[in-house]
Scaffold this active site. Structure first.
Site, short mmCIF file in Angstrom:
data_model
loop_
_atom_site.label_atom_id
_atom_site.label_comp_id
_atom_site.label_asym_id
_atom_site.label_seq_id
_atom_site.Cartn_x
_atom_site.Cartn_y
_atom_site.Cartn_z
N THR A 157 61.94 0.48 30.16
CA THR A 157 61.06 1.41 30.87
C THR A 157 60.33 0.69 32.00
OG1 THR A 157 60.76 2.70 28.86
CG2 THR A 157 59.12 3.01 30.59
N HIS A 212 62.52 0.53 34.88
CA HIS A 212 62.53 1.80 35.61
C HIS A 212 61.29 1.90 36.51
CE1 HIS A 212 66.06 3.91 34.13
NE2 HIS A 212 65.81 3.47 32.91
#
Lengths: 338, 338
Positions: free
Chosen positions: B39, B42
């Site tokens: 994450t 990202h």
């Protein structure tokens, strides 16, 4: 004795045929009615040429009279029956798991094997189910798609009070909606074809019609939560793109439609809301029994779905008209007229 | 007192920061270790700019010492803790359903709110869990991804004897594989990075490596049936295209990876085999408790997953290296060195 044959290239031809000879365990049937189904339209368009033999005979939504049957089967001449159109291997993983209708070597009567688009038809007696006298011929001819719908609703675990959204109000969508309503769900159908919208409304179903903003409707309808269950029955890519935005957290998408090509799916939404999607295909014997019970009791209304009856000789035109859309719902081939 | 800040454009900068002041119900922590997660990559690439504030602080895989805590919390200064990094509204449909980690207004510490990439951190004491003495700092810093894995395996209902295929052998894939193995499943991991393949094999996991034909392997491995459960943890489109061919009838696909764009999915296969796919995200408290128990008992081995420790000042390079791939598994930021 007539039969209709698939010649590829969007062509069916009806002509004289030899009388079928029942083999061991088979019954001989006189066919009364056969429905034209979405799968038949896929065959018509050549999408299932890898499964459908040239000169094969389609038809898997069949109502018939028993002409003769093995004594051990319990069926007597003259009984009205519907046909569970499946031959399974009994040995593969699916059969061993109790999912025989998903048999890895499944042969469907009306696809891989000869179907009901013929005056006389020999089928395994074990695949017959009796039709209650309460049901007319048109209604009985819609029991097969109703068994698809009872299967779909059971597999999606629809519960009383659920907000259920059905994308696509053709025959299967309409039947899913009625079965889900009978289970106590709050049901809305999304459909763009005005002819179908009319039929759906006459069946007492709530419809989001052409020009309406479906996502905004669902937001309001569910207080911002999203639907508990969404059935995708349209078979079009736009619905597949939209479906993930219409479901609540932990909600369910039931993939009923046949999508010939891989389509773009919003997998982030699956992750973010922990959505579940499952495929739903065909039926078990229990789904057929539930379908017959629902139809016979009047819990589900079938007659308004039949938009037209055509003779076997008109199968080609019937396929073309059904594919074209417009004022068409369920088209039945009536084998008792010509 | 240092903190690292996200500046957009693939840039993190570490600098001096004001000491956090705990609010009602919050504990003040001294951060020991923070893992870099998918994450975070990202965020680094700007994919989550709609959620991640500029000048925000990432870090949601955190091990820390309690500096001070509300008396009612039961936590004492000096206790080692991990942090369930979630703030939920308590009122939305998800919260009301018992899926608070999917809260419609979820705020993640390390995304929408300040995370652990700072020397001192104020967090709700209700979100702390004690770390058993048996676990070293590196292992304890991997409890958060292990809670993801226990959640994923629980949600996929992995059973003893199941053939479980994990697509992608990064930290989460490796942890899923180890948790599934502990449940008695037969587990295979598909991974193309040779560095990761080595680590996976050292963990005793069976690996289908680069250049091997995964579909042929699965066919042979499962006697033609397909896997019972497939976890998609790669985040790439090719795996999404392939995944539907690797699952048995009625099988399960667990969508663990974050896919920023809609991707082509073979929906016909969902229909034909009645497959199920569900998203799997984050964790409940029970998943954390299971993770701590599995780690403390040695049922799951965490230390080999840590491929590198870097100081907070090197976060930028750590992100770049992790994104580049190559010889990298779990990278930990060690806040106790500089």
């Amino acid at each position: 004795m007539r039969a209709s044959y698939y010649h590829g290239n969007r062509t069916f031809r009806t002509g004289p045929a030899p009388m079928p000879t029942p083999r061991d365990g088979e019954a001989l049937l006189r066919v009364r009615r056969v429905g034209i189904c979405g799968t038949d339209l896929h065959i018509f368009q050549g999408h299932l040429d890898h499964r459908m033999p040239l000169n094969g005979t389609i038809g898997h939504e069949t109502l018939a009279d028993v002409v003769e049957a093995p004594a051990a089967s319990g069926f007597r001449p003259g009984e009205r029956v519907v046909v569970e159109p499946l031959k399974v291997c009994g040995a593969c993983r699916a059969c061993r798991m109790g999912a025989a209708y998903l048999c890895y070597r499944l042969r469907v009567l009306g696809v891989e094997e000869a179907g009901g688009m013929q005056d006389y038809w020999a089928v395994p007696a074990a695949r017959l189910l009796r039709v209650p006298a309460a049901l007319g011929d048109d209604e009985a001819a819609v029991i097969e798609p109703l068994a698809v719908a009872t299967h779909d609703v059971r597999r999606a675990e629809v519960k009383a009070g659920d907000a259920v959204l059905v994308l696509g109000g053709g025959p299967i969508g309409a039947l899913i909606a009625m079965v889900a309503r009978h289970r106590g769900a709050r049901v809305v159908v999304s459909e763009v074809n005005p002819f179908r919208v009319d039929i759906l409304r006459k069946l007492g179903l709530e419809v989001v019609g052409p020009g309406q903003d479906l996502e905004a409707f669902v937001q309001t309808w569910t207080g911002g939560d999203g639907a508990d269950v969404v059935f995708e029955v349209t078979g079009n890519a736009a619905a597949v793109r939209a479906m993930t935005d219409l479901v609540r957290v932990w909600g369910t998408i039931s993939m009923v439609a046949i999508h010939g090509e891989p389509l773009a799916v919003d997998l982030y939404r699956f992750f973010a809301r922990e959505l579940t999607m499952h495929g739903s295909r065909l039926y078990s014997r229990a789904d057929w029994e539930e379908a017959i019970a629902l139809a016979a009791s009047g819990a589900v209304t079938l007659a308004p779905l039949v938009s037209r009856r055509i003779p076997l000789e008109s199968l080609q035109q019937g396929m073309e008209e059904t594919l074209r859309g417009g004022p068409v719902m369920k088209v039945l081939v009536d084998l008792l007229t010509s």
